[in-house]
Design an enzyme around this catalytic site. Structure first.
Site, mmCIF file in Angstrom:
data_model
loop_
_atom_site.group_PDB
_atom_site.id
_atom_site.type_symbol
_atom_site.label_atom_id
_atom_site.label_comp_id
_atom_site.label_asym_id
_atom_site.label_seq_id
_atom_site.Cartn_x
_atom_site.Cartn_y
_atom_site.Cartn_z
ATOM 1 N N VAL A 123 10.373 8.155 -6.967
ATOM 2 C CA VAL A 123 11.324 6.925 -6.620
ATOM 3 C C VAL A 123 11.830 6.044 -7.830
ATOM 4 C CG1 VAL A 123 11.190 4.666 -5.439
ATOM 5 C CG2 VAL A 123 9.799 6.778 -4.608
ATOM 6 N N ARG A 181 0.779 -1.315 -0.047
ATOM 7 C CA ARG A 181 -0.020 0.071 0.005
ATOM 8 C C ARG A 181 0.890 1.274 -0.003
ATOM 9 N NH1 ARG A 181 -5.006 -1.945 0.274
ATOM 10 N NH2 ARG A 181 -5.133 -3.683 1.233
ATOM 11 N N ASP A 182 0.439 2.109 -0.860
ATOM 12 C CA ASP A 182 1.073 3.536 -1.010
ATOM 13 C C ASP A 182 1.008 4.343 0.505
ATOM 14 O OD1 ASP A 182 2.093 5.468 -3.625
ATOM 15 O OD2 ASP A 182 1.518 6.354 -1.824
ATOM 16 N N ILE A 183 2.085 4.631 0.651
ATOM 17 C CA ILE A 183 2.220 5.479 2.243
ATOM 18 C C ILE A 183 1.437 6.662 2.125
ATOM 19 C CG2 ILE A 183 4.115 7.138 1.779
ATOM 20 C CD1 ILE A 183 5.188 5.922 4.527
ATOM 21 N N HIS A 242 7.561 1.457 -10.615
ATOM 22 C CA HIS A 242 6.568 0.931 -9.957
ATOM 23 C C HIS A 242 5.197 1.333 -10.973
ATOM 24 C CE1 HIS A 242 7.898 4.765 -8.849
ATOM 25 N NE2 HIS A 242 6.521 5.102 -8.656
HETATM 26 P P1 5GP Z 1 6.086 8.363 -8.158
HETATM 27 O O1 5GP Z 1 5.626 9.592 -7.907
HETATM 28 O O2 5GP Z 1 7.534 7.955 -8.095
HETATM 29 O O3 5GP Z 1 5.503 7.482 -9.514
HETATM 30 O O4 5GP Z 1 5.407 7.434 -6.959
HETATM 31 C C1 5GP Z 1 6.097 7.117 -5.609
HETATM 32 C C2 5GP Z 1 5.210 6.590 -4.678
HETATM 33 O O5 5GP Z 1 5.707 5.990 -3.557
HETATM 34 C C3 5GP Z 1 4.257 7.880 -4.107
HETATM 35 O O6 5GP Z 1 2.878 7.561 -4.262
HETATM 36 C C4 5GP Z 1 4.666 7.650 -2.641
HETATM 37 O O7 5GP Z 1 3.445 8.093 -1.758
HETATM 38 C C5 5GP Z 1 5.165 6.305 -2.572
HETATM 39 N N1 5GP Z 1 6.115 6.224 -1.614
HETATM 40 C C6 5GP Z 1 7.323 6.696 -1.369
HETATM 41 N N2 5GP Z 1 8.180 6.288 -0.252
HETATM 42 C C7 5GP Z 1 7.315 5.246 0.345
HETATM 43 C C8 5GP Z 1 7.537 4.453 1.377
HETATM 44 O O8 5GP Z 1 8.540 4.476 1.986
HETATM 45 N N3 5GP Z 1 6.436 3.777 1.725
HETATM 46 C C9 5GP Z 1 5.535 3.247 0.863
HETATM 47 N N4 5GP Z 1 4.647 2.459 1.336
HETATM 48 N N5 5GP Z 1 5.266 4.287 -0.224
HETATM 49 C C10 5GP Z 1 6.182 5.222 -0.608
#
Ligand code: 5GP
Length: 116
Positions: free
Chosen positions: A98, A31-33, A102
């Site tokens: 990140v 699950r996204d944080i 994903h």
């Molecule tokens: P991006 O913007 O790179 O597509 O998405 C990165 C996602 O990773 C974001 O929705 C963010 O909330 C999630 N995220 C970042 N760090 C963590 C973490 O440590 N744990 C979890 N569960 N989600 C994370």
């Protein structure tokens, strides 16, 4: 190009806490944080691929498995019929934060039209 491990590698190895909903030898889903919808799950390859630009033909089975797993989780979450969205962001203009590819699985509400 960055290809260092990210926090997601620690999640895969269970070195930091996360709400993992599915894991096998190829992918991990958790699950996204910072959820942007009632269901917001990230599906990632266990192998580190920094961005979609580094995906090679060898990775096609992994990418395909990510979609299969996403659809299975959507069913488990009870959003398969109401609907959901899969998103992968690449680099700056898409807001990738990140650098471990994903797939976002979003659902549980009307997400609106992304592309008209
Ligand atoms: P991006 O913007 O790179 O597509 O998405 C990165 C996602 O990773 C974001 O929705 C963010 O909330 C999630 N995220 C970042 N760090 C963590 C973490 O440590 N744990 C979890 N569960 N989600 C994370």
């Amino acid at each position: 190009m960055m290809s260092e491990e990210t926090i997601f590698s620690k999640i895969i190895r269970h070195e930091i806490p996360s709400d993992i909903v599915f894991q096998d030898e190829t992918v991990t889903a958790f699950r996204d944080i910072s959820p942007q919808a009632p269901t917001h799950i990230l599906i990632i390859p266990n192998k580190l691929i920094p961005t979609l630009n580094q995906v090679t033909p060898e990775d096609e089975a992994v990418l395909g498995h990510m979609v299969t797993v996403a659809a299975k989780i959507a069913k488990q979450e009870g959003i398969a019929e109401s609907g959901y969205r899969l998103i992968m962001n690449c680099n700056k203009d898409a807001g990738q934060d990140v650098f471990h590819i994903h797939m976002h699985l979003l659902g549980g509400k009307n997400l609106g039209k992304l592309v008209h």
